[in-house]
Motif scaffolding. Structure first.
Motif, PDB file in Angstrom:
ATOM      1  N   LEU A  72       0.834  -1.207   0.000  1.00  0.00           N
ATOM      2  CA  LEU A  72       0.000   0.000   0.000  1.00  0.00           C
ATOM      3  C   LEU A  72       0.866   1.253   0.000  1.00  0.00           C
ATOM      4  CD1 LEU A  72      -2.914  -0.823   2.487  1.00  0.00           C
ATOM      5  CD2 LEU A  72      -2.868  -1.038  -0.003  1.00  0.00           C
ATOM      6  N   ALA A  73       1.967   1.208   0.733  1.00  0.00           N
ATOM      7  CA  ALA A  73       2.873   2.348   0.746  1.00  0.00           C
ATOM      8  C   ALA A  73       3.462   2.590  -0.640  1.00  0.00           C
ATOM      9  CB  ALA A  73       3.986   2.123   1.771  1.00  0.00           C
ATOM     10  N   GLU A  74       3.830   1.537  -1.328  1.00  0.00           N
ATOM     11  CA  GLU A  74       4.367   1.675  -2.684  1.00  0.00           C
ATOM     12  C   GLU A  74       3.293   2.162  -3.654  1.00  0.00           C
ATOM     13  OE1 GLU A  74       7.459   1.374  -3.772  1.00  0.00           O
ATOM     14  OE2 GLU A  74       8.194   0.957  -1.749  1.00  0.00           O
ATOM     15  N   ASP A  75       2.070   1.653  -3.493  1.00  0.00           N
ATOM     16  CA  ASP A  75       0.975   2.045  -4.392  1.00  0.00           C
ATOM     17  C   ASP A  75       0.597   3.513  -4.211  1.00  0.00           C
ATOM     18  OD1 ASP A  75       0.885  -0.530  -5.348  1.00  0.00           O
ATOM     19  OD2 ASP A  75      -0.838  -1.133  -4.135  1.00  0.00           O
TER      20      ASP A  75
ATOM     21  N   ASN B 232      10.452   7.796   7.526  1.00  0.00           N
ATOM     22  CA  ASN B 232       9.085   7.534   7.062  1.00  0.00           C
ATOM     23  C   ASN B 232       8.318   6.664   8.057  1.00  0.00           C
ATOM     24  OD1 ASN B 232       9.232   8.998   4.666  1.00  0.00           O
ATOM     25  ND2 ASN B 232      10.023   7.255   3.493  1.00  0.00           N
ATOM     26  N   GLU B 233       7.072   7.052   8.326  1.00  0.00           N
ATOM     27  CA  GLU B 233       6.201   6.273   9.208  1.00  0.00           C
ATOM     28  C   GLU B 233       4.894   6.010   8.480  1.00  0.00           C
ATOM     29  OE1 GLU B 233       5.642   8.054  13.037  1.00  0.00           O
ATOM     30  OE2 GLU B 233       7.776   8.504  13.302  1.00  0.00           O
TER      31      GLU B 233
ATOM     32  N   VAL C 208      -0.824   6.163   4.393  1.00  0.00           N
ATOM     33  CA  VAL C 208      -0.283   7.520   4.408  1.00  0.00           C
ATOM     34  C   VAL C 208       1.006   7.529   5.220  1.00  0.00           C
ATOM     35  CG1 VAL C 208      -2.523   8.641   4.147  1.00  0.00           C
ATOM     36  CG2 VAL C 208      -1.656   8.154   6.438  1.00  0.00           C
ATOM     37  N   ASN C 209       1.853   8.500   4.915  1.00  0.00           N
ATOM     38  CA  ASN C 209       3.117   8.654   5.616  1.00  0.00           C
ATOM     39  C   ASN C 209       2.971   9.762   6.654  1.00  0.00           C
ATOM     40  OD1 ASN C 209       5.769   8.806   6.435  1.00  0.00           O
ATOM     41  ND2 ASN C 209       6.549   9.607   4.492  1.00  0.00           N
ATOM     42  N   LEU C 210       3.071   9.411   7.938  1.00  0.00           N
ATOM     43  CA  LEU C 210       2.930  10.402   8.996  1.00  0.00           C
ATOM     44  C   LEU C 210       4.075  11.414   8.998  1.00  0.00           C
ATOM     45  CD1 LEU C 210       1.696   8.147  11.958  1.00  0.00           C
ATOM     46  CD2 LEU C 210       0.333   9.453  10.318  1.00  0.00           C
TER      47      LEU C 210
ATOM     48  N   ALA D 154       9.700  13.991   4.766  1.00  0.00           N
ATOM     49  CA  ALA D 154      10.166  13.286   3.579  1.00  0.00           C
ATOM     50  C   ALA D 154      10.260  14.230   2.388  1.00  0.00           C
ATOM     51  CB  ALA D 154       9.239  12.113   3.261  1.00  0.00           C
ATOM     52  N   VAL D 155       9.320  15.169   2.285  1.00  0.00           N
ATOM     53  CA  VAL D 155       9.364  16.167   1.205  1.00  0.00           C
ATOM     54  C   VAL D 155      10.619  17.024   1.331  1.00  0.00           C
ATOM     55  CG1 VAL D 155       8.257  18.232   0.266  1.00  0.00           C
ATOM     56  CG2 VAL D 155       6.885  16.211   0.804  1.00  0.00           C
TER      57      VAL D 155
END
Length: 215
Positions: A136-139, A184-185, A195-197, A202-203
């Motif tokens: 899901l994270a990759e998608d 990344n979380e 979703v990444n908390l 990360a941005v």
């Protein structure tokens, strides 16, 4: 059959096929949710639905991972596969029938015990869930993340517009930079998305790679 009574005792739902029930559904079939309904007091139930179903708008990542784990454990032909709109999916068994090639019901007993175990621990297999969450994270990249990064990087672009820089940036490198951020979380916010908390951090990590931005 006693084993099916045990499933009923832990919240599995009895369903009938069509308006009157048919008793014609077999293991391995795929059936639309629109063709089944909760069995009433005077119905002969055709199927018993296991307590793990999900869609884009309901259920959880635990349900999705458990369905995958059950299929891996017992094989796709052990179940009737329920499906519907918005990615709806679930598993059921034909009522009072042994699993294919399981006349002594040893595999059915293991299946029942596996479902019963969910009362004490919500996952059939932790590794399957971890893999599913990673997918899901990759998608997320193609679903929404690529667009969001393009927007959010504007805050760090030298001229306030990241468009030109992103056009000259290889998308694989951009994606790698985002996922390479060690903080990344990722969490599953629905059964089919994550979703990444630590998205903002990360941005900034990507901005450093693309623009040489320094905090």
């Amino acid at each position: 059959m006693e084993l099916f009574e045990r499933l009923c005792g832990i919240g599995c739902r009895l369903v009938a096929y069509g308006y009157t029930g048919s008793n014609e559904i077999e293991h391995g079939q795929s059936v639309a949710y629109g063709k089944v309904r909760a069995a009433g007091a005077h119905d002969v139930a055709d199927l018993i639905e296991l307590p793990m179903s999900y869609s884009d708008y309901g259920g959880s990542d635990l349900d999705a991972a458990n369905i995958r784990a059950m299929i891996e454990l017992f094989g796709p032909d052990a179940f009737v596969h329920l499906h519907g709109p918005h990615g709806s999916a679930g598993l059921a068994l034909p009522c009072d029938q042994p699993l294919p090639d399981d006349l002594d019901c040893e595999m059915l007993l293991l299946l029942v015990r596996t479902v019963e175990g969910l009362r004490d621990y919500p996952l059939v297999d932790d590794c399957v869930h971890s893999t599913y969450a990673d997918e899901l994270a990759e998608d997320a990249w193609s679903a929404w993340l690529r667009f969001d990064i393009g927007r959010d990087l504007n805050d760090y672009a030298p001229d306030g517009d990241a468009s030109d820089a992103l056009l000259n940036c290889d998308e694989d490198d951009l994606q790698s930079a985002y996922y390479a951020f060690e903080g990344n979380e990722w969490v599953c916010d629905t059964a089919t998305s994550a979703v990444n908390l630590r998205h903002d951090d990360a941005v900034r990590h990507v901005a450093a790679a693309v623009f040489g931005w320094v905090a």
